[in-house]
Design a protein around this motif. Sequence first.
Motif, PDB file in Angstrom:
ATOM      1  N   PRO A 220      -6.657   6.441 -13.988  1.00  0.00           N
ATOM      2  CA  PRO A 220      -5.980   5.157 -14.260  1.00  0.00           C
ATOM      3  C   PRO A 220      -4.628   5.281 -14.951  1.00  0.00           C
ATOM      4  N   GLU A 221      -4.528   6.117 -15.996  1.00  0.00           N
ATOM      5  CA  GLU A 221      -3.261   6.213 -16.721  1.00  0.00           C
ATOM      6  C   GLU A 221      -2.154   6.779 -15.843  1.00  0.00           C
ATOM      7  N   ARG A 222      -2.490   7.781 -15.034  1.00  0.00           N
ATOM      8  CA  ARG A 222      -1.480   8.336 -14.138  1.00  0.00           C
ATOM      9  C   ARG A 222      -1.013   7.284 -13.138  1.00  0.00           C
ATOM     10  N   GLN A 223      -1.936   6.486 -12.635  1.00  0.00           N
ATOM     11  CA  GLN A 223      -1.557   5.465 -11.651  1.00  0.00           C
ATOM     12  C   GLN A 223      -0.691   4.382 -12.291  1.00  0.00           C
ATOM     13  N   ARG A 224      -0.955   4.075 -13.557  1.00  0.00           N
ATOM     14  CA  ARG A 224      -0.138   3.073 -14.248  1.00  0.00           C
ATOM     15  C   ARG A 224       1.279   3.578 -14.500  1.00  0.00           C
ATOM     16  N   HIS A 225       1.430   4.909 -14.585  1.00  0.00           N
ATOM     17  CA  HIS A 225       2.734   5.493 -14.873  1.00  0.00           C
ATOM     18  C   HIS A 225       3.322   6.178 -13.636  1.00  0.00           C
ATOM     19  N   ARG A 226       2.971   5.709 -12.464  1.00  0.00           N
ATOM     20  CA  ARG A 226       3.448   6.310 -11.224  1.00  0.00           C
ATOM     21  C   ARG A 226       4.966   6.172 -11.123  1.00  0.00           C
ATOM     22  N   ASP A 227       5.644   7.247 -10.708  1.00  0.00           N
ATOM     23  CA  ASP A 227       7.088   7.199 -10.541  1.00  0.00           C
ATOM     24  C   ASP A 227       7.520   7.605  -9.132  1.00  0.00           C
ATOM     25  N   LEU A 228       6.552   7.762  -8.242  1.00  0.00           N
ATOM     26  CA  LEU A 228       6.825   8.099  -6.849  1.00  0.00           C
ATOM     27  C   LEU A 228       5.929   7.218  -5.982  1.00  0.00           C
ATOM     28  N   PRO A 229       6.407   6.788  -4.826  1.00  0.00           N
ATOM     29  CA  PRO A 229       5.548   5.969  -3.964  1.00  0.00           C
ATOM     30  C   PRO A 229       4.287   6.734  -3.553  1.00  0.00           C
ATOM     31  N   VAL A 230       3.219   6.006  -3.307  1.00  0.00           N
ATOM     32  CA  VAL A 230       1.978   6.642  -2.864  1.00  0.00           C
ATOM     33  C   VAL A 230       2.171   7.278  -1.493  1.00  0.00           C
ATOM     34  N   ALA A 231       3.177   6.852  -0.763  1.00  0.00           N
ATOM     35  CA  ALA A 231       3.446   7.425   0.554  1.00  0.00           C
ATOM     36  C   ALA A 231       4.833   8.077   0.560  1.00  0.00           C
ATOM     37  N   PRO A 232       5.006   9.218  -0.142  1.00  0.00           N
ATOM     38  CA  PRO A 232       6.293   9.908  -0.079  1.00  0.00           C
ATOM     39  C   PRO A 232       6.541  10.396   1.341  1.00  0.00           C
ATOM     40  N   ASP A 233       7.808  10.654   1.657  1.00  0.00           N
ATOM     41  CA  ASP A 233       8.141  10.997   3.036  1.00  0.00           C
ATOM     42  C   ASP A 233       7.854  12.449   3.396  1.00  0.00           C
ATOM     43  N   PHE A 234       7.392  13.252   2.435  1.00  0.00           N
ATOM     44  CA  PHE A 234       7.178  14.668   2.716  1.00  0.00           C
ATOM     45  C   PHE A 234       5.713  15.092   2.639  1.00  0.00           C
ATOM     46  N   ALA A 235       4.814  14.180   2.310  1.00  0.00           N
ATOM     47  CA  ALA A 235       3.392  14.520   2.209  1.00  0.00           C
ATOM     48  C   ALA A 235       2.558  13.257   2.347  1.00  0.00           C
ATOM     49  N   THR A 236       1.344  13.445   2.834  1.00  0.00           N
ATOM     50  CA  THR A 236       0.361  12.367   2.835  1.00  0.00           C
ATOM     51  C   THR A 236      -0.458  12.498   1.556  1.00  0.00           C
ATOM     52  N   VAL A 237      -0.524  11.442   0.760  1.00  0.00           N
ATOM     53  CA  VAL A 237      -1.267  11.471  -0.499  1.00  0.00           C
ATOM     54  C   VAL A 237      -2.607  10.769  -0.304  1.00  0.00           C
ATOM     55  N   VAL A 238      -3.672  11.469  -0.656  1.00  0.00           N
ATOM     56  CA  VAL A 238      -5.020  10.907  -0.574  1.00  0.00           C
ATOM     57  C   VAL A 238      -5.605  10.864  -1.976  1.00  0.00           C
ATOM     58  N   MET A 239      -5.956   9.691  -2.441  1.00  0.00           N
ATOM     59  CA  MET A 239      -6.568   9.521  -3.754  1.00  0.00           C
ATOM     60  C   MET A 239      -8.089   9.560  -3.621  1.00  0.00           C
ATOM     61  N   TYR A 240      -8.750  10.174  -4.594  1.00  0.00           N
ATOM     62  CA  TYR A 240     -10.207  10.125  -4.629  1.00  0.00           C
ATOM     63  C   TYR A 240     -10.658   9.654  -6.003  1.00  0.00           C
ATOM     64  N   SER A 241     -11.815   9.052  -6.046  1.00  0.00           N
ATOM     65  CA  SER A 241     -12.325   8.472  -7.277  1.00  0.00           C
ATOM     66  C   SER A 241     -12.644   9.550  -8.309  1.00  0.00           C
ATOM     67  N   ALA A 242     -12.357   9.223  -9.566  1.00  0.00           N
ATOM     68  CA  ALA A 242     -12.714  10.119 -10.667  1.00  0.00           C
ATOM     69  C   ALA A 242     -14.161   9.899 -11.115  1.00  0.00           C
ATOM     70  N   GLU A 243     -14.836   8.937 -10.495  1.00  0.00           N
ATOM     71  CA  GLU A 243     -16.225   8.631 -10.836  1.00  0.00           C
ATOM     72  C   GLU A 243     -17.150   9.319  -9.829  1.00  0.00           C
ATOM     73  N   GLY A 244     -17.622  10.497 -10.172  1.00  0.00           N
ATOM     74  CA  GLY A 244     -18.500  11.232  -9.269  1.00  0.00           C
ATOM     75  C   GLY A 244     -17.714  11.975  -8.198  1.00  0.00           C
ATOM     76  N   THR A 245     -18.423  12.823  -7.450  1.00  0.00           N
ATOM     77  CA  THR A 245     -17.750  13.700  -6.496  1.00  0.00           C
ATOM     78  C   THR A 245     -17.845  13.226  -5.043  1.00  0.00           C
ATOM     79  N   GLN A 246     -18.371  12.036  -4.812  1.00  0.00           N
ATOM     80  CA  GLN A 246     -18.565  11.587  -3.442  1.00  0.00           C
ATOM     81  C   GLN A 246     -17.240  11.506  -2.685  1.00  0.00           C
TER      82      GLN A 246
END
Length: 372
Positions: free
Chosen positions: A49-75
Amino acid sequence: MSSHGLRIAFFGASLVSAWWNGAAMYYRGLLRALHARGHRITFYEPALPERQRHRDLPVAPDFATVVMYSAEGTQGLERCLEDARSADVVVKASGVGIFDEWLNARVLELKSGTTQVVYWDLDAPVTLERMAANPEDPFLALVPGYDRVFTQGGGDAVVLAYRDFGARECIPVYSAVDPDAHHPVGPEPRFDCDLVFMDDRLPDLERRVESYFMRAADLLPDKRFLLGGDGWGARSRPANMGYLGPVPLREHNAVRVSARSVLDVSRDGMARFGFSPAPRLLEAAAAGACLITDAWEGIELFLEPGRECLVAQDGLEVAEAVLCLTDEGVRQLGEAARRRVLAEHTYAHRALLVEQALGHVPGPGAMRASVA
């Protein structure tokens, strides 16, 4: 190996947020350079959560696909691992911040005749000293399983230590600069000072900051010092030292060119092993800053002392450097440092090294991004 670009699955701390994430610029510079050479990167990071609140780059940068996964459990992370199974290269970086030990082991299950698995250690001195002190460290048994280990620094001492722990291959991929992000800009009066230091307050850095930076400020009460970075707000400081707080990445160039000189101080482990330039050292050089650095073995591999930077053994020598710098000396040191890093230490240079280490033969299309 095929001349087509690689599909790289990268498990790291965060690509989109630099908040308490010293590896952010290293990730971005290197992955952007690899993308420019035709490689396809998917970056998997925990949705803290804290990192997402302080994001300084778009979730879809033009040089990589960013995939977020939950920090709650490993599913969610399990799904990412399954997606990464078809990659040519799977990278597990150190210091992801959650499920690190579990992920260190699980990525090894993705190894196959077509998939390399790499451990990328951004803090090799700490890792190696930890393993040396604890024969039961769970990472010890995993080291020989990786196809290779990349490190952000450390030189021969780190390479030999990793080999002693069973690494098949260990290759330093040093910090570098992205010339599009780090370059000279116009000075801003609010950042005017005789010496600036910028980094977050970390336990293995604070003592050395006291020795080199705070001590120099005490010795030069008539000079103006500026401190930037997270966590220093409650820390007592000399009266002639202003505090900038966390400095947004977009202002780093302005801070560095507005100060008469810029100090870089290494963390404890990095200083002991040497050959470990922090990204901020080379970024300041690319901006044309006049650099003063603490002494560590291997500095001349990156910048020539006396011509491209000044090297100090302690706070007294930092103070002497600040006093002795002339306007011409400031200009010459900054210009020489910028020339050196652009010629030898950009992320385009590092991307070539990574390709070679992975055994990749680039196709003709990659030549558009080759190093001149």
